[in-house]
Design a protein around this motif. Structure first.
Motif, PDB file in Angstrom:
ATOM      1  N   SER A  56     -11.768  -2.489  -7.820  1.00 32.48           N
ATOM      2  CA  SER A  56     -11.374  -3.857  -7.485  1.00 32.48           C
ATOM      3  C   SER A  56     -12.177  -4.822  -8.336  1.00 32.48           C
ATOM      4  O   SER A  56     -13.208  -4.464  -8.923  1.00 32.48           O
ATOM      5  CB  SER A  56     -11.631  -4.138  -5.998  1.00 32.48           C
ATOM      6  OG  SER A  56     -13.000  -3.967  -5.695  1.00 32.48           O
ATOM      7  N   SER A  57     -11.685  -6.030  -8.401  1.00 28.14           N
ATOM      8  CA  SER A  57     -12.385  -7.138  -9.041  1.00 28.14           C
ATOM      9  C   SER A  57     -11.907  -8.409  -8.327  1.00 28.14           C
ATOM     10  O   SER A  57     -10.934  -9.041  -8.737  1.00 28.14           O
ATOM     11  CB  SER A  57     -12.079  -7.212 -10.537  1.00 28.14           C
ATOM     12  OG  SER A  57     -12.802  -8.282 -11.111  1.00 28.14           O
ATOM     13  N   LEU A  58     -12.596  -8.714  -7.250  1.00 20.55           N
ATOM     14  CA  LEU A  58     -12.196  -9.844  -6.409  1.00 20.55           C
ATOM     15  C   LEU A  58     -12.511 -11.176  -7.066  1.00 20.55           C
ATOM     16  O   LEU A  58     -13.524 -11.294  -7.741  1.00 20.55           O
ATOM     17  CB  LEU A  58     -12.894  -9.742  -5.050  1.00 20.55           C
ATOM     18  CG  LEU A  58     -12.509  -8.511  -4.228  1.00 20.55           C
ATOM     19  CD1 LEU A  58     -13.387  -8.411  -2.991  1.00 20.55           C
ATOM     20  CD2 LEU A  58     -11.046  -8.551  -3.837  1.00 20.55           C
ATOM     21  N   PRO A  59     -11.675 -12.159  -6.940  1.00 25.92           N
ATOM     22  CA  PRO A  59     -10.452 -12.182  -6.146  1.00 25.92           C
ATOM     23  C   PRO A  59      -9.194 -11.807  -6.930  1.00 25.92           C
ATOM     24  O   PRO A  59      -8.125 -11.683  -6.340  1.00 25.92           O
ATOM     25  CB  PRO A  59     -10.372 -13.647  -5.706  1.00 25.92           C
ATOM     26  CG  PRO A  59     -10.925 -14.406  -6.879  1.00 25.92           C
ATOM     27  CD  PRO A  59     -12.033 -13.503  -7.432  1.00 25.92           C
ATOM     28  N   SER A  60      -9.298 -11.589  -8.231  1.00 28.01           N
ATOM     29  CA  SER A  60      -8.077 -11.407  -9.029  1.00 28.01           C
ATOM     30  C   SER A  60      -7.376 -10.075  -8.791  1.00 28.01           C
ATOM     31  O   SER A  60      -6.146 -10.010  -8.823  1.00 28.01           O
ATOM     32  CB  SER A  60      -8.382 -11.586 -10.515  1.00 28.01           C
ATOM     33  OG  SER A  60      -9.343 -10.640 -10.938  1.00 28.01           O
ATOM     34  N   ARG A  96       0.819  -1.208   0.000  1.00 28.29           N
ATOM     35  CA  ARG A  96       0.000   0.000   0.000  1.00 28.29           C
ATOM     36  C   ARG A  96       0.857   1.264   0.000  1.00 28.29           C
ATOM     37  O   ARG A  96       0.577   2.213  -0.696  1.00 28.29           O
ATOM     38  CB  ARG A  96      -0.924  -0.008   1.210  1.00 28.29           C
ATOM     39  CG  ARG A  96      -1.851   1.169   1.233  1.00 28.29           C
ATOM     40  CD  ARG A  96      -2.730   1.126   2.435  1.00 28.29           C
ATOM     41  NE  ARG A  96      -3.390  -0.146   2.500  1.00 28.29           N
ATOM     42  CZ  ARG A  96      -4.594  -0.334   2.967  1.00 28.29           C
ATOM     43  NH1 ARG A  96      -5.273   0.667   3.423  1.00 28.29           N
ATOM     44  NH2 ARG A  96      -5.127  -1.531   3.001  1.00 28.29           N
ATOM     45  N   PRO A 102      -3.015 -10.504  -5.629  1.00 25.10           N
ATOM     46  CA  PRO A 102      -2.668 -11.435  -4.549  1.00 25.10           C
ATOM     47  C   PRO A 102      -1.335 -12.124  -4.828  1.00 25.10           C
ATOM     48  O   PRO A 102      -0.990 -12.403  -5.953  1.00 25.10           O
ATOM     49  CB  PRO A 102      -3.807 -12.456  -4.582  1.00 25.10           C
ATOM     50  CG  PRO A 102      -4.892 -11.836  -5.370  1.00 25.10           C
ATOM     51  CD  PRO A 102      -4.260 -10.850  -6.294  1.00 25.10           C
ATOM     52  N   PRO A 117      -7.643  -7.251  -5.909  1.00 23.66           N
ATOM     53  CA  PRO A 117      -8.302  -6.708  -4.720  1.00 23.66           C
ATOM     54  C   PRO A 117      -8.269  -5.181  -4.645  1.00 23.66           C
ATOM     55  O   PRO A 117      -9.102  -4.573  -3.990  1.00 23.66           O
ATOM     56  CB  PRO A 117      -7.549  -7.325  -3.555  1.00 23.66           C
ATOM     57  CG  PRO A 117      -6.285  -7.865  -4.117  1.00 23.66           C
ATOM     58  CD  PRO A 117      -6.485  -8.074  -5.579  1.00 23.66           C
ATOM     59  N   LEU A 118      -7.320  -4.550  -5.345  1.00 25.36           N
ATOM     60  CA  LEU A 118      -7.238  -3.102  -5.354  1.00 25.36           C
ATOM     61  C   LEU A 118      -6.428  -2.656  -6.566  1.00 25.36           C
ATOM     62  O   LEU A 118      -5.381  -3.239  -6.866  1.00 25.36           O
ATOM     63  CB  LEU A 118      -6.553  -2.590  -4.081  1.00 25.36           C
ATOM     64  CG  LEU A 118      -6.350  -1.079  -3.987  1.00 25.36           C
ATOM     65  CD1 LEU A 118      -7.686  -0.362  -3.806  1.00 25.36           C
ATOM     66  CD2 LEU A 118      -5.413  -0.746  -2.837  1.00 25.36           C
ATOM     67  N   ASN A 160     -14.677   1.743  -6.380  1.00 24.86           N
ATOM     68  CA  ASN A 160     -14.674   2.072  -4.958  1.00 24.86           C
ATOM     69  C   ASN A 160     -14.601   3.573  -4.714  1.00 24.86           C
ATOM     70  O   ASN A 160     -15.226   4.077  -3.785  1.00 24.86           O
ATOM     71  CB  ASN A 160     -13.501   1.379  -4.256  1.00 24.86           C
ATOM     72  CG  ASN A 160     -13.590  -0.130  -4.400  1.00 24.86           C
ATOM     73  OD1 ASN A 160     -14.621  -0.721  -4.167  1.00 24.86           O
ATOM     74  ND2 ASN A 160     -12.492  -0.734  -4.826  1.00 24.86           N
TER      75      ASN A 160
END
Length: 157
Positions: free
Chosen positions: A127-131, A12, A156, A133-134, A113
């Motif tokens: 985001s586009s979970l799970p690929s 981050r 991830p 996350p941010l 977001n």
């Protein structure tokens, strides 16, 4: 999708530091960007035009590659953690790979977001979970086109 953003694993602090640097660099590259952000000389007009381009850009992903590319010029620059791409051909290649790698599951999970426009700068957190996350995108819009864009995904590990 993973091939496109491979090597873009950042924490981050790195992500936010890079974003701040890219916004500062974009503003310094253009005296009018700093003026627009300071509220002098047509900042509302700049923000309205930036919002139009930003909204078109987001909607263009549903329309395809040519619609996305309509927001860029030969002088446009796209910066990612992996590379700096200059010109229509290089940027087209990036977005072609992005679209080719985006599965129906990716689009179903896609979520905006944060979306903010200030003068000639547009900022998006998605985001586009799970690929993914941010991810963040920052656009510097000049004369109705994206002059500079940054894209930073966190994937991830």
């Amino acid at each position: 999708m993973r091939d496109l953003i491979h090597g873009a694993r950042v924490n981050r602090r790195q992500c936010m530091g890079g974003l701040a640097m890219s916004i500062t660099a974009g503003a310094m590259a253009s005296g009018s960007a700093a003026t627009a952000l300071a509220g002098e000389g047509g900042a509302e007009v700049d923000a309205e035009r930036t919002e139009e381009v930003f909204n078109h850009h987001l909607g263009a992903f549903a329309e395809g590659l040519d619609a996305i590319m309509a927001d860029y010029t030969e002088e446009s620059v796209l910066m990612t953690p992996m590379d700096t791409l200059r010109g229509l051909d290089a940027i087209r290649g990036f977005f072609k790979a992005f679209l080719d790698g985006a599965t129906p599951e990716f689009w179903a999970a896609f979520k905006v977001n944060v979306q903010v426009v200030e003068g000639e700068i547009a900022y998006l957190v998605w985001s586009s979970l799970p690929s993914v996350p941010l991810a963040t995108d920052t656009l510097f819009v000049r004369d109705g086109k994206i002059a500079v864009q940054t894209f930073t995904p966190m994937v991830p590990t």
